[in-house]
Design a protein around this motif. Structure first.
Motif, PDB file in Angstrom:
ATOM      1  N   GLU A  46      16.908   2.249  13.351  1.00 45.35           N
ATOM      2  CA  GLU A  46      16.459   3.568  13.806  1.00 45.35           C
ATOM      3  C   GLU A  46      16.089   4.502  12.653  1.00 45.35           C
ATOM      4  O   GLU A  46      15.275   5.416  12.813  1.00 45.35           O
ATOM      5  N   SER A  47      16.620   4.245  11.472  1.00 43.07           N
ATOM      6  CA  SER A  47      16.307   5.113  10.337  1.00 43.07           C
ATOM      7  C   SER A  47      14.860   4.954   9.881  1.00 43.07           C
ATOM      8  O   SER A  47      14.319   5.831   9.200  1.00 43.07           O
ATOM      9  N   ASN A  48      14.201   3.834  10.274  1.00 44.39           N
ATOM     10  CA  ASN A  48      12.813   3.620   9.872  1.00 44.39           C
ATOM     11  C   ASN A  48      11.849   4.583  10.551  1.00 44.39           C
ATOM     12  O   ASN A  48      10.686   4.679  10.153  1.00 44.39           O
ATOM     13  N   ALA A  49      12.335   5.284  11.557  1.00 44.55           N
ATOM     14  CA  ALA A  49      11.484   6.267  12.248  1.00 44.55           C
ATOM     15  C   ALA A  49      11.771   7.693  11.807  1.00 44.55           C
ATOM     16  O   ALA A  49      11.129   8.631  12.288  1.00 44.55           O
ATOM     17  N   ASP A  50      12.720   7.882  10.905  1.00 40.91           N
ATOM     18  CA  ASP A  50      13.125   9.226  10.483  1.00 40.91           C
ATOM     19  C   ASP A  50      12.146   9.762   9.434  1.00 40.91           C
ATOM     20  O   ASP A  50      12.110   9.262   8.307  1.00 40.91           O
ATOM     21  N   PRO A  51      11.336  10.783   9.756  1.00 39.64           N
ATOM     22  CA  PRO A  51      10.333  11.289   8.810  1.00 39.64           C
ATOM     23  C   PRO A  51      10.936  12.063   7.644  1.00 39.64           C
ATOM     24  O   PRO A  51      10.209  12.462   6.739  1.00 39.64           O
ATOM     25  N   ARG A  52      12.249  12.278   7.656  1.00 40.69           N
ATOM     26  CA  ARG A  52      12.865  12.944   6.510  1.00 40.69           C
ATOM     27  C   ARG A  52      12.844  12.042   5.277  1.00 40.69           C
ATOM     28  O   ARG A  52      12.932  12.532   4.153  1.00 40.69           O
ATOM     29  N   HIS A  53      12.733  10.727   5.489  1.00 40.18           N
ATOM     30  CA  HIS A  53      12.612   9.797   4.378  1.00 40.18           C
ATOM     31  C   HIS A  53      11.149   9.719   3.966  1.00 40.18           C
ATOM     32  O   HIS A  53      10.259   9.552   4.805  1.00 40.18           O
ATOM     33  N   ALA A  54      10.887   9.822   2.668  1.00 42.19           N
ATOM     34  CA  ALA A  54       9.517   9.922   2.164  1.00 42.19           C
ATOM     35  C   ALA A  54       8.648   8.753   2.605  1.00 42.19           C
ATOM     36  O   ALA A  54       7.498   8.940   3.028  1.00 42.19           O
ATOM     37  N   ASN A  74       8.956   6.812   5.193  1.00 39.41           N
ATOM     38  CA  ASN A  74       8.682   6.888   6.633  1.00 39.41           C
ATOM     39  C   ASN A  74       7.610   7.929   6.933  1.00 39.41           C
ATOM     40  O   ASN A  74       6.772   7.749   7.827  1.00 39.41           O
ATOM     41  N   LEU A  75       7.649   9.036   6.194  1.00 42.09           N
ATOM     42  CA  LEU A  75       6.629  10.063   6.373  1.00 42.09           C
ATOM     43  C   LEU A  75       5.247   9.497   6.061  1.00 42.09           C
ATOM     44  O   LEU A  75       4.281   9.725   6.807  1.00 42.09           O
ATOM     45  N   LEU A  76       5.157   8.755   4.964  1.00 44.28           N
ATOM     46  CA  LEU A  76       3.884   8.122   4.633  1.00 44.28           C
ATOM     47  C   LEU A  76       3.477   7.117   5.708  1.00 44.28           C
ATOM     48  O   LEU A  76       2.316   7.069   6.142  1.00 44.28           O
ATOM     49  N   ARG A  77       4.424   6.312   6.161  1.00 42.27           N
ATOM     50  CA  ARG A  77       4.127   5.232   7.101  1.00 42.27           C
ATOM     51  C   ARG A  77       3.662   5.750   8.455  1.00 42.27           C
ATOM     52  O   ARG A  77       2.688   5.245   9.028  1.00 42.27           O
ATOM     53  N   HIS A  78       4.356   6.768   8.978  1.00 45.08           N
ATOM     54  CA  HIS A  78       4.114   7.185  10.359  1.00 45.08           C
ATOM     55  C   HIS A  78       3.150   8.355  10.491  1.00 45.08           C
ATOM     56  O   HIS A  78       2.581   8.549  11.576  1.00 45.08           O
ATOM     57  N   ARG A  79       2.958   9.129   9.438  1.00 41.96           N
ATOM     58  CA  ARG A  79       2.085  10.291   9.559  1.00 41.96           C
ATOM     59  C   ARG A  79       0.863  10.233   8.646  1.00 41.96           C
ATOM     60  O   ARG A  79      -0.236  10.578   9.063  1.00 41.96           O
ATOM     61  N   VAL A  80       1.078   9.812   7.400  1.00 41.78           N
ATOM     62  CA  VAL A  80      -0.025   9.835   6.443  1.00 41.78           C
ATOM     63  C   VAL A  80      -0.943   8.632   6.621  1.00 41.78           C
ATOM     64  O   VAL A  80      -2.170   8.775   6.728  1.00 41.78           O
ATOM     65  N   PHE A  81      -0.400   7.444   6.695  1.00 39.80           N
ATOM     66  CA  PHE A  81      -1.238   6.253   6.772  1.00 39.80           C
ATOM     67  C   PHE A  81      -2.051   6.165   8.059  1.00 39.80           C
ATOM     68  O   PHE A  81      -3.190   5.684   8.028  1.00 39.80           O
ATOM     69  N   ALA A 138       0.828  -1.205   0.000  1.00 36.49           N
ATOM     70  CA  ALA A 138       0.000   0.000   0.000  1.00 36.49           C
ATOM     71  C   ALA A 138       0.863   1.256   0.000  1.00 36.49           C
ATOM     72  O   ALA A 138       0.577   2.234  -0.709  1.00 36.49           O
ATOM     73  N   GLU A 139       1.933   1.246   0.799  1.00 38.54           N
ATOM     74  CA  GLU A 139       2.830   2.407   0.850  1.00 38.54           C
ATOM     75  C   GLU A 139       3.518   2.630  -0.493  1.00 38.54           C
ATOM     76  O   GLU A 139       3.665   3.771  -0.947  1.00 38.54           O
ATOM     77  N   THR A 140       3.935   1.521  -1.122  1.00 38.81           N
ATOM     78  CA  THR A 140       4.603   1.633  -2.424  1.00 38.81           C
ATOM     79  C   THR A 140       3.658   2.228  -3.459  1.00 38.81           C
ATOM     80  O   THR A 140       4.040   3.108  -4.244  1.00 38.81           O
ATOM     81  N   LEU A 141       2.414   1.754  -3.478  1.00 41.89           N
ATOM     82  CA  LEU A 141       1.447   2.275  -4.436  1.00 41.89           C
ATOM     83  C   LEU A 141       1.212   3.768  -4.221  1.00 41.89           C
ATOM     84  O   LEU A 141       1.273   4.552  -5.177  1.00 41.89           O
ATOM     85  N   LEU A 142       0.955   4.177  -2.988  1.00 42.72           N
ATOM     86  CA  LEU A 142       0.676   5.591  -2.731  1.00 42.72           C
ATOM     87  C   LEU A 142       1.886   6.454  -3.053  1.00 42.72           C
ATOM     88  O   LEU A 142       1.761   7.531  -3.665  1.00 42.72           O
TER      89      LEU A 142
END
Length: 424
Positions: free
Chosen positions: A173-181, A183-190, A117-121
């Motif tokens: 720990e980089s999986n929580a960094d919202p600077r990566h697009a 991660n931003l989708l995963r933690h804030r948008v979804f 789902a993240e890849t598609l969006l």
């Protein structure tokens, strides 16, 4: 999934093993299934050097594999921090390059439904086409093929299983960094989408399957259109009788068939416009990995110009001689091609590019023809002519690629001969 992919006994499966919850769960499941299916199992871990914990992660993965009796392939790679597409893309590129070096029949990934789902969006936000919107397939045949056994499973369910099985894993720990697009989708948008639309993740994953089906149908249509246009090279007038959309679909499909990445839609739109406005004029249009070529009613795609060697390449009876990005093969024949005895008596035999004043007589009793006239008669477009190999024998042109053998050097009936063939 393994049965659907027809994974056979003794086939080699390699898990892309980061040490995270998903790939750890996948590795343990495959280790359990190994006796049932009879496949050989290994794991590959790529040390990117981007985290201070990278060494510890590699050691953890090695211990996990040793405990499961799984062969372990570690890779230490350098990631370009100035990659034009960003650090994420650079790390992914390096990772895929390392995995490609593992000798296996299947690469197995721990991607799950949330990843899909993240890849598609993510791709839709970048304006992807149908191929990109198809996201990831559970089974991708190839050499090696790719398997994603967990693609229909939610991330939370994988974590629940791993905890119930008392599995250990590492957290990057980089999986929580919202600077990566992503991660931003995963933690804030979804989380916002999921609160409003609880079924969003499986719905998006299901949509990717619809896109994949549509992309496959477009490929079938392109193959039908190619056949109707005479196959490759295509009949230019038949192709341009199709709509612009279908012409672009044919070009896009053929580029992918040749192993290239389809160019942006804007470039394909411009290519079709030039094909239509140029009418019957010769055309050479670079399209990234390939060039679109049109000449004398024919249209085809070929690799970009590779040029000819600047220096003569001496031929000493080798069966194959490199020429640019291709080769010239010297095939033994009888009663055809160049007379072998005459070639063996010659002092200087070399492959060379064309030279000023080059001429060749194709048949005895006919006049010598200029290189330009020979190319015109043979239907060779101007952009290809500088790349044609010429076999020069003691200063004379004995053969020109795609044109033929000079009459003076032609093999007699029953005589041992050599037939040069240029493969570009």
């Amino acid at each position: 999934m393994l049965a659907a992919a027809a994974v056979a006994p003794r086939q080699r499966l390699c898990v892309a093993f980061s040490g995270g919850a998903d790939s750890t769960t996948l590795l343990h499941l495959l280790a359990r299934l190994r006796p049932r299916f009879g496949f050989d199992l290994c794991a590959a871990h790529v040390h990117h050097g981007l985290s201070p914990n990278a060494d510890a992660w590699l050691e953890f993965c090695a211990r996990q594999c040793a405990a499961l009796g799984v062969a372990f392939h570690p890779f230490r790679e350098q990631v370009a921090r100035d990659h034009p597409a960003g650090l994420e893309a650079a790390a992914r590129e390096v990772r895929h390059g390392a995995l490609a070096r593992v000798a296996c029949d299947w690469l197995v990934f721990g991607h799950h439904q949330d990843d899909q789902a993240e890849t598609l969006l993510f791709r839709l936000l970048r304006g992807t086409g149908l191929r990109g919107a198809a996201a990831m397939a559970a089974v991708e045949p190839g050499s090696p093929g790719r398997l994603r056994p967990l693609l229909g499973v939610r991330r939370a369910d994988i974590r629940t299983f791993a905890q119930a099985a008392s599995l250990e894993w590492i957290e990057d720990e980089s999986n929580a960094d919202p600077r990566h697009a992503r991660n931003l989708l995963r933690h804030r948008v979804f989380p916002l989408i999921g609160a409003a639309f609880p079924g969003a993740v499986p719905a998006l994953a299901r949509a990717s399957g619809h896109f994949r089906e549509a992309d496959g149908l477009l490929g079938d249509l392109a193959a039908l259109d190619c056949a109707a246009c005479g196959g490759w090279p295509l009949q230019r007038d038949r192709l341009l009788a199709l709509s612009d959309e279908r012409v672009r679909n044919v070009l896009r499909w053929r580029i992918r068939e040749m192993g290239g990445e389809a160019p942006a839609r804007a470039r394909l739109v411009e290519a079709v416009r030039q094909l239509r406005t140029a009418e019957e004029a010769p055309l050479y249009l670079p399209l990234g990995a390939v060039a679109c070529c049109a000449y004398r009613g024919r249209l085809w795609l070929e690799p970009p110009r590779d040029g000819a060697p600047e220096q003569p390449l001496a031929w000493r009876q080798e069966p194959v001689q490199r020429w640019g990005a291709g080769v010239v093969r010297f095939e033994p024949v009888t009663g055809a091609g160049l007379g072998r005895a005459a070639l063996q008596r010659a002092v200087d035999v070399a492959l060379v590019p064309r030279w000023p004043g080059l001429t060749l007589r194709q048949d005895r009793g006919r006049p010598r023809r200029s290189f330009k006239n020979l190319c015109q008669e043979a239907g060779i477009p101007a952009w290809l002519r500088p790349r044609l190999p010429v076999l020069r024998v003691d200063g004379e042109a004995a053969w020109i690629g795609e044109i033929g053998v000079a009459a003076e050097f032609r093999c007699g009936p029953g005589e041992a001969g050599v037939l040069p063939v240029w493969q570009r």
